[in-house]
Design an enzyme around this catalytic site. Structure first.
Site, short mmCIF file in Angstrom:
data_model
loop_
_atom_site.label_atom_id
_atom_site.label_comp_id
_atom_site.label_asym_id
_atom_site.label_seq_id
_atom_site.Cartn_x
_atom_site.Cartn_y
_atom_site.Cartn_z
N CYS A 1 0.82 -1.22 0.00
CA CYS A 1 0.00 0.00 0.00
C CYS A 1 0.85 1.27 0.00
O CYS A 1 0.36 2.35 -0.31
CB CYS A 1 -0.95 0.00 1.19
SG CYS A 1 -2.05 -1.40 1.14
N HIS B 1 -3.65 6.88 2.41
CA HIS B 1 -3.99 5.61 1.76
C HIS B 1 -5.39 5.20 2.21
O HIS B 1 -5.76 5.37 3.38
CB HIS B 1 -2.96 4.54 2.18
CG HIS B 1 -3.37 3.16 1.79
ND1 HIS B 1 -3.70 2.83 0.49
CD2 HIS B 1 -3.54 2.03 2.53
CE1 HIS B 1 -4.05 1.56 0.46
NE2 HIS B 1 -3.96 1.05 1.67
N ASN C 1 -10.10 -0.61 -1.10
CA ASN C 1 -8.65 -0.49 -1.02
C ASN C 1 -8.03 -1.05 -2.31
O ASN C 1 -8.03 -2.26 -2.53
CB ASN C 1 -8.14 -1.24 0.21
CG ASN C 1 -6.63 -1.13 0.41
OD1 ASN C 1 -5.91 -0.62 -0.44
ND2 ASN C 1 -6.16 -1.62 1.55
N1 ACO Z 1 -19.22 -9.49 7.43
C1 ACO Z 1 -19.84 -9.77 8.59
N2 ACO Z 1 -19.19 -10.08 9.71
C2 ACO Z 1 -17.86 -10.12 9.66
C3 ACO Z 1 -17.14 -9.83 8.48
C4 ACO Z 1 -17.88 -9.50 7.33
N3 ACO Z 1 -17.29 -9.20 6.15
N4 ACO Z 1 -15.83 -9.94 8.74
C5 ACO Z 1 -15.70 -10.26 10.03
N5 ACO Z 1 -16.94 -10.38 10.59
C6 ACO Z 1 -17.26 -10.70 11.96
C7 ACO Z 1 -16.19 -11.50 12.64
O1 ACO Z 1 -16.38 -12.86 12.37
C8 ACO Z 1 -16.43 -11.16 14.08
O2 ACO Z 1 -17.52 -11.93 14.55
P1 ACO Z 1 -17.48 -12.58 16.02
O3 ACO Z 1 -17.36 -11.40 16.95
O4 ACO Z 1 -18.76 -13.32 16.08
O5 ACO Z 1 -16.26 -13.43 16.01
C9 ACO Z 1 -16.89 -9.72 14.04
O6 ACO Z 1 -17.34 -9.48 12.69
C10 ACO Z 1 -15.81 -8.72 14.37
O7 ACO Z 1 -14.65 -9.07 13.65
P2 ACO Z 1 -13.33 -8.28 13.82
O8 ACO Z 1 -12.27 -8.91 12.96
O9 ACO Z 1 -13.06 -8.09 15.27
O10 ACO Z 1 -13.75 -6.87 13.19
P3 ACO Z 1 -12.95 -5.53 13.19
O11 ACO Z 1 -13.76 -4.47 13.80
O12 ACO Z 1 -11.53 -5.68 13.63
O13 ACO Z 1 -12.90 -5.20 11.62
C11 ACO Z 1 -11.48 -5.28 9.74
C12 ACO Z 1 -12.24 -6.08 10.74
C13 ACO Z 1 -12.46 -4.47 8.91
C14 ACO Z 1 -10.70 -6.24 8.83
C15 ACO Z 1 -10.49 -4.31 10.45
O14 ACO Z 1 -9.77 -5.00 11.41
C16 ACO Z 1 -9.55 -3.64 9.50
O15 ACO Z 1 -9.94 -2.90 8.61
N6 ACO Z 1 -8.25 -3.83 9.68
C17 ACO Z 1 -7.27 -3.23 8.80
C18 ACO Z 1 -6.95 -4.21 7.73
C19 ACO Z 1 -6.59 -3.55 6.42
O16 ACO Z 1 -6.94 -2.44 6.13
N7 ACO Z 1 -5.90 -4.30 5.58
C20 ACO Z 1 -5.66 -3.83 4.27
C21 ACO Z 1 -4.30 -3.95 3.85
S1 ACO Z 1 -3.19 -3.01 4.76
C22 ACO Z 1 -3.44 -1.50 4.49
O17 ACO Z 1 -3.85 -1.16 3.41
C23 ACO Z 1 -3.25 -0.56 5.56
#
Ligand code: ACO
Length: 331
Positions: free
Chosen positions: A115, A256, A286
């Site tokens: 990224c 980003h 993204n």
């Molecule tokens: N739809 C519905 N529910 C979902 C989904 C989905 N797509 N994905 C996860 N869940 C559920 C999980 O199973 C979990 O359920 P549970 O509590 O019953 O176990 C619940 O939602 C919460 O999951 P978390 O992983 O804790 O959710 P969080 O609030 O951390 O969000 C996310 C997840 C969106 C991936 C976040 O952590 C994030 O954006 N992280 C950054 C990752 C990123 O941007 N990567 C890109 C590349 S790097 C960069 O560009 C910077």
């Protein structure tokens, strides 16, 4: 030897036509528009057509840049393509772009900065201008993230889309500022939190790697989130401070686009409101190396940025990598 700063003299972007909304994704993935939008700010993303690849998106963005600048492809000296999804490991996407646009006099290479790829590439390309060895350098950020997603990993597959953005770098004229400074960082300790396990020399492609879904993005979302906020704020604050600016001097902050909550956290820290921040994650998700040049291109097209405006780009991504570029808009 007198050193000349580099400036951006043209910018453009290309997005595949096909829109995939959260609702459409929810027909095949166990998710909902509500969950995706609340957690990420994403409403829809663009997805390539069958047969298209990263170099096609990159070449389209590059051709538009040449058209805007009114120059022929043969005038280009160097092409740098920032990508983690090249058409294939070799030849480089840069060589494919060189052929597709007919840049017969250019050499080129791919740059793997995830990224932060575009920011890394912009800083790299600007050095060739600064030393006076090159006069026209194409910098492209392009990724087809949908080619490396596991649609059974719902927390990851909803985050990404496909796209490309490109700029032309040339020497700044007397009295112009162009690219003022950059801060670039890598932290290999973060590699374990965001990576693609197979397809390289460690785990060459095999029936087993395919069956275990090792050719797709693997991430620890929570960890990436935490480091992304901190990393993006650090490189933004450092570059502003050492150039004696504050965030209030910025016309546009281009972070980003990984997650709207990451962007909002950085905005809060930098005390920036929506009027000074580029946000288009709702439309494109993204697109990895492409998010920043796409934002820049849209801001230029809509005249949100004009000559002399101060712009700060900041990124964070797999590696971990992070970086910022501070520049004055000279178009
Ligand atoms: N739809 C519905 N529910 C979902 C989904 C989905 N797509 N994905 C996860 N869940 C559920 C999980 O199973 C979990 O359920 P549970 O509590 O019953 O176990 C619940 O939602 C919460 O999951 P978390 O992983 O804790 O959710 P969080 O609030 O951390 O969000 C996310 C997840 C969106 C991936 C976040 O952590 C994030 O954006 N992280 C950054 C990752 C990123 O941007 N990567 C890109 C590349 S790097 C960069 O560009 C910077």
């Amino acid at each position: 030897m007198s050193l000349r700063r580099a400036k951006i003299t043209a910018v453009s972007h290309y997005l595949p036509e096909r829109r995939v909304t959260n609702q459409e994704l929810a027909q095949t993935v166990d998710t909902s528009d509500e969950w995706i939008f609340e957690r990420t700010g994403i409403r829809e993303r663009r997805v390539i057509a069958k047969g298209q690849a990263t170099s096609d998106l990159a070449a389209k963005a590059a051709r538009q840049v040449l058209e805007k600048r009114g120059i022929d492809a043969t005038e280009i000296d160097l092409i740098i393509v920032a990508t983690v999804t090249p058409d294939m490991l070799f030849p480089s996407a840069a060589c494919l772009v060189q052929m597709k646009i007919g840049a017969k006099n250019a050499w080129g290479f791919d740059l793997s900065g995830a990224c932060s790829g575009f920011v890394y590439a912009l800083a790299t390309g600007s050095q060739f201008i600064r030393t006076g060895t090159h006069r026209k350098v194409l910098i492209i950020g392009a990724d087809v993230m949908t080619s490396i997603l596991n649609y059974e990993d719902r927390a990851t597959c909803v985050l990404f889309g496909d796209g490309a953005g490109a700029v032309l770098l040339e020497p700044a004229e007397e009295g112009e500022s162009g690219i003022l400074d950059f801060v670039l960082r890598s932290d290999g300790e973060g590699g374990q939190f965001l990576y693609m396990p197979a397809g390289g020399s460690l785990n060459p492609a095999s029936a087993e790697t395919v069956q275990k879904n090792m050719h797709s993005v693997h991430q620890n979302g929570k960890n990436v989130f935490k480091f992304a906020v901190r990393g993006m704020c650090e490189v933004s604050q450092e570059i502003l401070e050492r150039n004696h600016f504050t965030a209030q001097d910025l016309k546009l902050y281009i972070p980003h686009q990984a997650n709207l909550r990451i962007i909002r956290a950085a905005m809060e820290k930098l005390q920036l409101d929506d009027s000074r921040v580029a946000i288009n994650i709702d439309k494109y998700a993204n697109t990895t190396a492409a998010t920043i040049p796409i934002c820049l291109s849209e801001a230029s097209e809509s005249k949100r940025i004009i000559k002399n405006d101060l712009i700060l780009m900041a990124s964070f991504g797999a590696g971990f990598t992070s970086g910022s570029v501070l520049l004055r808009w000279e178009i």
